[in-house]
Design a protein around this motif. Structure first.
Motif, PDB file in Angstrom:
ATOM      1  N   TRP A  82      -3.008  -1.514 -11.634  1.00 36.32           N
ATOM      2  CA  TRP A  82      -3.141  -1.729 -10.199  1.00 36.32           C
ATOM      3  C   TRP A  82      -4.340  -0.938  -9.695  1.00 36.32           C
ATOM      4  O   TRP A  82      -4.507   0.238 -10.023  1.00 36.32           O
ATOM      5  N   THR A  83      -5.163  -1.598  -8.882  1.00 36.85           N
ATOM      6  CA  THR A  83      -6.355  -0.977  -8.324  1.00 36.85           C
ATOM      7  C   THR A  83      -6.372  -1.208  -6.822  1.00 36.85           C
ATOM      8  O   THR A  83      -6.105  -2.323  -6.362  1.00 36.85           O
ATOM      9  N   SER A 136      -8.060  -2.103  -3.532  1.00 37.25           N
ATOM     10  CA  SER A 136      -9.219  -2.936  -3.222  1.00 37.25           C
ATOM     11  C   SER A 136     -10.288  -2.127  -2.504  1.00 37.25           C
ATOM     12  O   SER A 136      -9.968  -1.354  -1.590  1.00 37.25           O
ATOM     13  N   THR A 161     -12.144  -3.326  -0.454  1.00 37.98           N
ATOM     14  CA  THR A 161     -12.259  -3.940   0.868  1.00 37.98           C
ATOM     15  C   THR A 161     -11.013  -3.669   1.708  1.00 37.98           C
ATOM     16  O   THR A 161     -10.539  -4.533   2.435  1.00 37.98           O
ATOM     17  N   CYS A 162     -10.485  -2.466   1.567  1.00 33.84           N
ATOM     18  CA  CYS A 162      -9.366  -2.062   2.421  1.00 33.84           C
ATOM     19  C   CYS A 162      -9.649  -0.674   2.963  1.00 33.84           C
ATOM     20  O   CYS A 162     -10.518   0.047   2.476  1.00 33.84           O
ATOM     21  N   SER A 191      -6.478  -4.684   4.933  1.00 30.59           N
ATOM     22  CA  SER A 191      -7.508  -5.378   4.174  1.00 30.59           C
ATOM     23  C   SER A 191      -8.550  -5.878   5.161  1.00 30.59           C
ATOM     24  O   SER A 191      -8.200  -6.420   6.217  1.00 30.59           O
ATOM     25  N   GLU A 196      -0.337  -6.397  -2.950  1.00 33.36           N
ATOM     26  CA  GLU A 196      -1.209  -7.375  -3.613  1.00 33.36           C
ATOM     27  C   GLU A 196      -1.345  -8.630  -2.739  1.00 33.36           C
ATOM     28  O   GLU A 196      -2.451  -9.143  -2.532  1.00 33.36           O
ATOM     29  N   GLY A 251      -3.759  -8.295  -0.004  1.00 38.21           N
ATOM     30  CA  GLY A 251      -5.154  -8.080  -0.380  1.00 38.21           C
ATOM     31  C   GLY A 251      -5.553  -6.626  -0.459  1.00 38.21           C
ATOM     32  O   GLY A 251      -6.742  -6.298  -0.506  1.00 38.21           O
ATOM     33  N   LEU A 301      -4.176  -4.383  -2.857  1.00 34.96           N
ATOM     34  CA  LEU A 301      -4.207  -4.031  -4.280  1.00 34.96           C
ATOM     35  C   LEU A 301      -4.595  -5.249  -5.092  1.00 34.96           C
ATOM     36  O   LEU A 301      -4.349  -6.379  -4.689  1.00 34.96           O
ATOM     37  N   SER A 302      -5.167  -4.987  -6.259  1.00 37.50           N
ATOM     38  CA  SER A 302      -5.372  -6.059  -7.227  1.00 37.50           C
ATOM     39  C   SER A 302      -4.717  -5.645  -8.538  1.00 37.50           C
ATOM     40  O   SER A 302      -4.623  -4.451  -8.845  1.00 37.50           O
ATOM     41  N   SER A 337      -4.409  -6.294 -12.784  1.00 43.50           N
ATOM     42  CA  SER A 337      -5.142  -6.791 -13.943  1.00 43.50           C
ATOM     43  C   SER A 337      -4.378  -6.404 -15.207  1.00 43.50           C
ATOM     44  O   SER A 337      -3.559  -5.489 -15.209  1.00 43.50           O
TER      45      SER A 337
END
Length: 109
Positions: free
Chosen positions: A7-8, A10, A12-13, A28, A98, A101, A103-104, A106
């Motif tokens: 988990w990362t 973002s 843009t937040c 976000s 998530e 928007g 967290l992302s 992967s």
């Protein structure tokens, strides 16, 4: 969801702490919908941002992507519970962020 997923936060937040209310608000830039975190959400957020404040940079040094398992383990330790006890709540919160928007997610490399 696997415990190895990363988990990362973002880039843009943004977030801010409101000390007088003990609140954390995250947003976000994509949807401009502020989300006020519950006290438990704020605790999970502090794990995600490595206990940095909103006045500190998320980029220097960059935040480390954390696995679901790492987040659950750290949250459990902070509230003196077993990981199994907090797992469902932490997972639901991560998925909520998530969708917003913030967290992302992967797969590990």
């Amino acid at each position: 969801m696997t415990s190895a997923e990363l988990w990362t936060v973002s880039p843009t937040c943004a977030w801010v702490e409101i000390p007088q209310d003990n609140d954390v608000v995250v947003m976000s830039f994509a949807d401009h919908q502020p989300l006020t975190l519950s006290p438990v959400g704020a605790l999970i957020w502090s794990v995600l941002v490595e206990d940095r404040t909103s006045d500190e940079s998320m980029l220097d040094p960059p935040l480390t992507p954390l696995s679901t398992g790492q987040i659950i383990t750290e949250v459990a330790a902070r509230v003196c519970e077993q990981p199994e006890t907090v797992s469902d709540g932490v997972t639901a919160f991560l998925e909520q962020l998530e969708r917003a928007g913030i967290l992302s997610r992967s797969a590990p490399e």
